[in-house]
Design a protein around this motif. Structure first.
Motif, short mmCIF file in Angstrom:
data_model
loop_
_atom_site.label_atom_id
_atom_site.label_comp_id
_atom_site.label_asym_id
_atom_site.label_seq_id
_atom_site.Cartn_x
_atom_site.Cartn_y
_atom_site.Cartn_z
N VAL A 63 5.85 -4.00 -57.50
CA VAL A 63 4.40 -3.76 -57.51
C VAL A 63 4.05 -2.71 -58.58
CG1 VAL A 63 2.41 -2.99 -56.15
CG2 VAL A 63 4.26 -4.28 -55.04
N GLU A 84 6.09 5.65 -59.09
CA GLU A 84 6.96 4.48 -59.34
C GLU A 84 6.38 3.63 -60.47
OE1 GLU A 84 7.34 2.30 -55.70
OE2 GLU A 84 8.17 4.00 -54.65
N TRP A 138 6.60 -7.74 -49.29
CA TRP A 138 7.40 -7.52 -48.07
C TRP A 138 6.61 -6.75 -47.01
CZ3 TRP A 138 10.05 -6.72 -52.90
CH2 TRP A 138 10.90 -7.77 -53.23
N CYS A 156 12.81 -4.28 -50.03
CA CYS A 156 12.09 -3.47 -51.01
C CYS A 156 12.84 -3.74 -52.30
CB CYS A 156 12.17 -2.00 -50.62
SG CYS A 156 11.72 -0.88 -51.95
N ASN A 197 13.97 4.80 -50.67
CA ASN A 197 13.91 3.34 -50.72
C ASN A 197 15.27 2.74 -51.05
OD1 ASN A 197 11.31 4.52 -51.09
ND2 ASN A 197 10.51 2.60 -51.87
N VAL A 224 8.88 -1.41 -44.50
CA VAL A 224 9.99 -2.20 -45.01
C VAL A 224 11.30 -1.65 -44.43
CG1 VAL A 224 8.85 -3.11 -47.06
CG2 VAL A 224 9.97 -0.89 -47.17
N TYR A 262 0.91 1.10 -46.58
CA TYR A 262 0.81 -0.18 -47.29
C TYR A 262 0.69 -1.38 -46.36
CZ TYR A 262 2.63 2.24 -51.51
OH TYR A 262 2.82 3.06 -52.58
#
Ligand code: 13P
Ligand code: SF4
Length: 359
Positions: A205, A231, A301, A116, A144, A91, A52
Motif C-alpha cells: 500500500v 512506510e 489483507w 502483510c 510487521n 493482520v 486500518y
C-alpha cells in the motif's frame, strides 16, 4: 550516515493478494452487526482493532468496550487486559504479538490468512544467513514480521518508536541491521543520522503512493496539509507536513488547525480522523500507476476482517474456532518475547523521560 541496502535477498515477485470483497457481500456482512456485538459481550471477549480495519469493525470495537489503535498500542492493550479471550482484527503479526505477550489468553483472529507484504518479504532462513554475514550488527525488526523472525531479533519496534530507538542504539555505538521495510529503514537512517543495513522489503500500500499525484492534489487543495506514514517512499515523505505512525498522524490531525489533509496511509484511518474532526476534510493520497492492482489506499489483507468471521471466532464449532486461533510454538514465543518486552520497556522509559543505557 548512510543506508546500505542488503543484496541477495529474494523478495516475492508477486504478493498473493486476496480477492476484493463485493459490495453485496459487504452489505450482507454489515447486517450482522447486532448479532456480533451480542456475541462479543456474551463471551466477555475484547475486540482489539487496528485503525486500518473497516469502519464497521472499528465501530464494533467502540460499542463493545474494545480498543482501536496502532500496532504498539494494540500490543500493550492486549497484554494489560484482564479478558481471557481477545479477538484481534488486523493482520496476522498483530495476533501473533498478542499471543507472544499473553500466552495464557485465547487469541482469535477473523482470518489467519491476513498477511502483510512486509512480513512476506522477510523469511526466517534469510535472516539467519544475513545475521551470519553481519555478526556485530544489532538486529532491529519492525513489528510487521512473523514470530519466527522476531525470535531472531534483538529489538522489535513499531513506526511510532523507530527513529527514537535508532538514536538510542547510535548513542550506544551499535550498528543497526534493520528489517524488513526499505522506506522506513531509509527514514530511520536519515532522521537518526546513523548507518543502517537495510532489508529491501515493502508494503504494497504505502510503496504505491505517488509523489507527483500528491503534488497535483496539493495544487487542487493548497490549504491541505500532507500526512504520511513512514512506510512510504522518500519522495512522498519529503512532501509531508507530518510523518508518523497511524496514532501520530491521527493526533496531528486533531491538534492542527488546517481545514483539510491529504493522507498517505491506509484509508481505514479516515474513520477515526473524521470522527475526531467532523469539520475537516480528509483526502486520500494518490496511488502511482504501478499500484493500480490495489483498490486505492486499501490494505487487501486488512479487508479480510469481516463481521461474519468475527462471529465464527466466537460461535463457530470446535474446528472453526481452531481455524481462528493463534498459536505460536513455545520455543519461538519465548525467544520473541525478549525483544518485544524490550520494545515495551523502551516505550515506557521514553514516556517517563529517561531511558537507561542498558535496556
Ligand atoms: P502502525 O504501527 O502505524 O499502526 O502501522 C502498522 C502498519 O501496518 C502500517 O502499514
Ligand atoms: Fe502490511 Fe502494508 Fe497492510 Fe500495513 S498496510 S498491514 S504494512 S501490507
Amino acid at each position: 550516515m548512510s543506508l546500505i541496502m542488503l543484496k541477495d535477498i529474494a523478495l516475492p515477485e508477486h504478493f498473493p493478494l486476496p480477492q476484493p470483497v463485493s459490495a453485496e457481500a459487504l452489505a450482507a456482512d454489515n447486517q450482522l452487526f447486532d448479532r456480533v456485538k451480542d456475541a462479543i459481550v456474551q463471551h466477555k471477549a475484547l475486540l482489539i482493532a487496528h485503525y486500518y480495519t473497516a469502519p464497521i469493525v472499528q465501530r464494533l470495537a467502540e460499542e463493545t468496550g474494545g480498543f482501536i489503535g496502532d500496532s504498539l498500542e494494540m500490543a500493550r492493550v492486549g497484554k494489560d487486559s484482564e479478558c481471557t479471550t481477545i479477538v484481534v482484527a488486523g493482520v496476522r503479526f498483530m495476533g501473533e504479538t498478542a499471543k507472544i505477550l499473553s500466552p495464557e489468553k485465547t487469541v482469535l483472529m477473523p482470518d489467519l490468512a491476513s498477511e502483510c507484504s512486509l512480513d512476506l518479504c522477510c523469511q526466517p532462513e534469510d535472516l539467519k544467513r544475513v545475521k551470519a554475514e553481519h555478526p556485530n550488527a544489532t538486529v532491529v525488526a519492525y513489528a510487521n514480521t512473523s514470530a519466527a523472525v522476531k525470535a531472531q531479533s534483538d529489538w522489535i519496534v513499531t513506526s511510532s518508536l523507530a527513529v527514537e530507538l535508532a538514536d538510542y542504539l547510535k548513542g550506544r555505538g551499535e550498528e543497526i541491521l534493520w528489517l524488513p521495510d526499505r522506506h522506513l529503514g531509509s527514514y530511520i537512517a536519515n532522521n537518526a543520522k546513523t548507518d543502517v543495513y537495510c532489508w529491501p522489503g515493502r508494503c504494497v500500500v504505502h510503496d504505491s503512493f505517488d509523489p507527483s499525484g500528491i503534488v497535483e492534489l496539493k495544487k487542487a487543495h493548497p490549504e491541505a496539509k500532507v500526512l504520511v506514514h513512514p512506510e512510504s517512499p522518500a519522495e512522498v515523505v519529503a512532501l509531508a507536513d507530518c510523518v508518523g505512525s497511524t496514532s501520530q498522524l491521527l493526533a496531528f490531525s486533531k491538534q492542527d488547525d488546517a481545514p483539510s489533509y491529504i493522507v498517505a496511509t491506509e484509508r481505514g484511518i479516515f474513520y477515526k480522523m473524521q470522527q475526531a474532526c467532523p469539520n475537516k476534510t480528509f483526502i486520500e493520497a494518490a496511488i502511482a500507476p504501478q499500484g493500480v492492482t490495489l483498490d486505492g489506499a486499501k490494505c487487501p489483507w486488512m479487508s479480510l476482517n469481516s463481521l461474519a468471521k468475527i462471529l465464527e471466532c466466537l460461535e463457530g464449532d470446535a474446528e472453526q474456532k481452531a481455524a481462528h486461533t493463534i498459536t505460536v510454538p513455545e520455543d519461538i514465543r519465548r525467544a520473541a518475547l525478549k525483544p518485544l518486552d524490550r520494545m515495551l520497556a523502551f516505550s515506557a522509559a521514553l514516556k517517563s523521560g529517561s531511558v537507561p543505557q542498558d535496556l
